[in-house]
Scaffold this motif. Sequence first.
Motif, PDB file in Angstrom:
ATOM      1  N   LEU A  39     -41.015  -4.879  58.312  1.00 45.06           N
ATOM      2  CA  LEU A  39     -41.702  -6.031  58.898  1.00 45.06           C
ATOM      3  C   LEU A  39     -40.719  -6.946  59.618  1.00 45.06           C
ATOM      4  O   LEU A  39     -40.990  -7.397  60.737  1.00 45.06           O
ATOM      5  N   ALA A  40     -39.575  -7.215  59.005  1.00 46.82           N
ATOM      6  CA  ALA A  40     -38.577  -8.074  59.638  1.00 46.82           C
ATOM      7  C   ALA A  40     -38.033  -7.441  60.914  1.00 46.82           C
ATOM      8  O   ALA A  40     -37.824  -8.135  61.922  1.00 46.82           O
ATOM      9  N   GLY A  41     -37.808  -6.137  60.894  1.00 47.76           N
ATOM     10  CA  GLY A  41     -37.318  -5.461  62.089  1.00 47.76           C
ATOM     11  C   GLY A  41     -38.317  -5.515  63.225  1.00 47.76           C
ATOM     12  O   GLY A  41     -37.970  -5.787  64.377  1.00 47.76           O
ATOM     13  N   VAL A  42     -39.585  -5.271  62.913  1.00 45.21           N
ATOM     14  CA  VAL A  42     -40.625  -5.271  63.940  1.00 45.21           C
ATOM     15  C   VAL A  42     -40.832  -6.677  64.507  1.00 45.21           C
ATOM     16  O   VAL A  42     -40.902  -6.866  65.724  1.00 45.21           O
ATOM     17  N   VAL A  43     -40.925  -7.664  63.631  1.00 48.18           N
ATOM     18  CA  VAL A  43     -41.141  -9.037  64.097  1.00 48.18           C
ATOM     19  C   VAL A  43     -39.924  -9.548  64.861  1.00 48.18           C
ATOM     20  O   VAL A  43     -40.054 -10.162  65.926  1.00 48.18           O
ATOM     21  N   GLY A  44     -38.735  -9.285  64.345  1.00 46.59           N
ATOM     22  CA  GLY A  44     -37.523  -9.731  65.035  1.00 46.59           C
ATOM     23  C   GLY A  44     -37.363  -9.100  66.400  1.00 46.59           C
ATOM     24  O   GLY A  44     -37.005  -9.768  67.378  1.00 46.59           O
ATOM     25  N   LEU A  45     -37.649  -7.821  66.493  1.00 45.52           N
ATOM     26  CA  LEU A  45     -37.554  -7.148  67.783  1.00 45.52           C
ATOM     27  C   LEU A  45     -38.620  -7.654  68.747  1.00 45.52           C
ATOM     28  O   LEU A  45     -38.362  -7.801  69.937  1.00 45.52           O
ATOM     29  N   GLY A  46     -39.800  -7.939  68.246  1.00 45.19           N
ATOM     30  CA  GLY A  46     -40.850  -8.488  69.096  1.00 45.19           C
ATOM     31  C   GLY A  46     -40.486  -9.856  69.649  1.00 45.19           C
ATOM     32  O   GLY A  46     -40.695 -10.138  70.835  1.00 45.19           O
ATOM     33  N   ILE A  47     -39.916 -10.700  68.805  1.00 50.57           N
ATOM     34  CA  ILE A  47     -39.498 -12.027  69.265  1.00 50.57           C
ATOM     35  C   ILE A  47     -38.361 -11.912  70.265  1.00 50.57           C
ATOM     36  O   ILE A  47     -38.331 -12.615  71.289  1.00 50.57           O
ATOM     37  N   ALA A  48     -37.420 -11.028  70.009  1.00 53.32           N
ATOM     38  CA  ALA A  48     -36.302 -10.847  70.943  1.00 53.32           C
ATOM     39  C   ALA A  48     -36.780 -10.307  72.283  1.00 53.32           C
ATOM     40  O   ALA A  48     -36.321 -10.750  73.344  1.00 53.32           O
ATOM     41  N   ALA A  49     -37.705  -9.360  72.257  1.00 51.85           N
ATOM     42  CA  ALA A  49     -38.233  -8.813  73.511  1.00 51.85           C
ATOM     43  C   ALA A  49     -39.028  -9.862  74.274  1.00 51.85           C
ATOM     44  O   ALA A  49     -38.928  -9.946  75.513  1.00 51.85           O
ATOM     45  N   LEU A  50     -39.783 -10.669  73.561  1.00 53.10           N
ATOM     46  CA  LEU A  50     -40.537 -11.737  74.220  1.00 53.10           C
ATOM     47  C   LEU A  50     -39.593 -12.752  74.857  1.00 53.10           C
ATOM     48  O   LEU A  50     -39.779 -13.137  76.017  1.00 53.10           O
ATOM     49  N   GLY A  51     -38.577 -13.168  74.125  1.00 57.80           N
ATOM     50  CA  GLY A  51     -37.607 -14.113  74.681  1.00 57.80           C
ATOM     51  C   GLY A  51     -36.845 -13.529  75.862  1.00 57.80           C
ATOM     52  O   GLY A  51     -36.591 -14.215  76.855  1.00 57.80           O
ATOM     53  N   GLY A  52     -36.480 -12.251  75.757  1.00 58.44           N
ATOM     54  CA  GLY A  52     -35.789 -11.597  76.867  1.00 58.44           C
ATOM     55  C   GLY A  52     -36.659 -11.502  78.103  1.00 58.44           C
ATOM     56  O   GLY A  52     -36.199 -11.704  79.232  1.00 58.44           O
ATOM     57  N   ALA A  53     -37.933 -11.191  77.917  1.00 54.33           N
ATOM     58  CA  ALA A  53     -38.850 -11.092  79.055  1.00 54.33           C
ATOM     59  C   ALA A  53     -39.044 -12.448  79.725  1.00 54.33           C
ATOM     60  O   ALA A  53     -39.065 -12.543  80.961  1.00 54.33           O
ATOM     61  N   ILE A  54     -39.150 -13.492  78.925  1.00 53.12           N
ATOM     62  CA  ILE A  54     -39.282 -14.838  79.493  1.00 53.12           C
ATOM     63  C   ILE A  54     -38.013 -15.218  80.254  1.00 53.12           C
ATOM     64  O   ILE A  54     -38.068 -15.749  81.365  1.00 53.12           O
ATOM     65  N   GLY A  55     -36.847 -14.923  79.669  1.00 56.04           N
ATOM     66  CA  GLY A  55     -35.587 -15.226  80.348  1.00 56.04           C
ATOM     67  C   GLY A  55     -35.409 -14.460  81.644  1.00 56.04           C
ATOM     68  O   GLY A  55     -34.944 -15.002  82.652  1.00 56.04           O
ATOM     69  N   MET A  56     -35.804 -13.179  81.631  1.00 59.40           N
ATOM     70  CA  MET A  56     -35.706 -12.387  82.862  1.00 59.40           C
ATOM     71  C   MET A  56     -36.651 -12.914  83.932  1.00 59.40           C
ATOM     72  O   MET A  56     -36.321 -12.921  85.121  1.00 59.40           O
ATOM     73  N   GLY A  57     -37.823 -13.337  83.525  1.00 64.41           N
ATOM     74  CA  GLY A  57     -38.775 -13.911  84.476  1.00 64.41           C
ATOM     75  C   GLY A  57     -38.252 -15.183  85.110  1.00 64.41           C
ATOM     76  O   GLY A  57     -38.380 -15.386  86.325  1.00 64.41           O
ATOM     77  N   HIS A  58     -37.638 -16.035  84.292  1.00 63.85           N
ATOM     78  CA  HIS A  58     -37.055 -17.269  84.836  1.00 63.85           C
ATOM     79  C   HIS A  58     -35.887 -16.968  85.775  1.00 63.85           C
ATOM     80  O   HIS A  58     -35.736 -17.618  86.816  1.00 63.85           O
ATOM     81  N   ALA A  59     -35.060 -15.989  85.408  1.00 64.93           N
ATOM     82  CA  ALA A  59     -33.927 -15.633  86.265  1.00 64.93           C
ATOM     83  C   ALA A  59     -34.400 -15.084  87.608  1.00 64.93           C
ATOM     84  O   ALA A  59     -33.864 -15.453  88.673  1.00 64.93           O
ATOM     85  N   ALA A  60     -35.408 -14.226  87.577  1.00 66.60           N
ATOM     86  CA  ALA A  60     -35.936 -13.666  88.827  1.00 66.60           C
ATOM     87  C   ALA A  60     -36.598 -14.744  89.674  1.00 66.60           C
ATOM     88  O   ALA A  60     -36.422 -14.775  90.904  1.00 66.60           O
ATOM     89  N   ALA A  61     -37.348 -15.635  89.043  1.00 69.13           N
ATOM     90  CA  ALA A  61     -38.006 -16.705  89.790  1.00 69.13           C
ATOM     91  C   ALA A  61     -36.987 -17.636  90.440  1.00 69.13           C
ATOM     92  O   ALA A  61     -37.159 -18.060  91.595  1.00 69.13           O
ATOM     93  N   ALA A  62     -35.913 -17.937  89.711  1.00 65.59           N
ATOM     94  CA  ALA A  62     -34.880 -18.803  90.279  1.00 65.59           C
ATOM     95  C   ALA A  62     -34.158 -18.117  91.437  1.00 65.59           C
ATOM     96  O   ALA A  62     -33.840 -18.757  92.453  1.00 65.59           O
ATOM     97  N   ALA A  63     -33.909 -16.825  91.325  1.00 64.38           N
ATOM     98  CA  ALA A  63     -33.248 -16.096  92.411  1.00 64.38           C
ATOM     99  C   ALA A  63     -34.142 -16.016  93.644  1.00 64.38           C
ATOM    100  O   ALA A  63     -33.674 -16.177  94.780  1.00 64.38           O
ATOM    101  N   ILE A  64     -35.423 -15.785  93.439  1.00 59.28           N
ATOM    102  CA  ILE A  64     -36.349 -15.730  94.574  1.00 59.28           C
ATOM    103  C   ILE A  64     -36.472 -17.093  95.224  1.00 59.28           C
ATOM    104  O   ILE A  64     -36.485 -17.215  96.466  1.00 59.28           O
ATOM    105  N   SER A  65     -36.538 -18.140  94.416  1.00 58.27           N
ATOM    106  CA  SER A  65     -36.615 -19.499  94.960  1.00 58.27           C
ATOM    107  C   SER A  65     -35.355 -19.862  95.743  1.00 58.27           C
ATOM    108  O   SER A  65     -35.419 -20.451  96.814  1.00 58.27           O
TER     109      SER A  65
END
Length: 111
Positions: A39-65
């Motif tokens: 459970l800890a592995g699944v939840v931790g990986l899910g949170i990390a993937a969510l945070g990484g996806a949000i960070g990548m989205g912000h980085a791409a948006a800033a580069a496009i802007s």
Amino acid sequence: MKKILVFFFACVGFMLAADVKASTNGIYGVDLVMALSVLAGVVGLGIAALGGAIGMGHAAAAAISGTARNPALGSKLQTTMFIAIALIEAQVIYTLVFAIIAIYVNPYIAS
């Protein structure tokens, strides 16, 4: 459909952890530790993937802007964006490695 797939993959970990009692000679508490490790592995990986996806989205948006404001700097911004995305993805991969260690090697169970 996505919710069904997420639920299915969340249940797979509990299904695999349920068979631990036969392989550990019935040691009391091992089942709970294995289930909580999964459970800890699944939840931790899910949170990390969510945070990484949000960070990548912000980085791409800033580069496009930035490229839209100053097209001459587009190649420099793209290079910087790819470096930032690689560093963000590295953190998610580290979390995956720690989750795999917690699930399969399981340092929380004394031999």
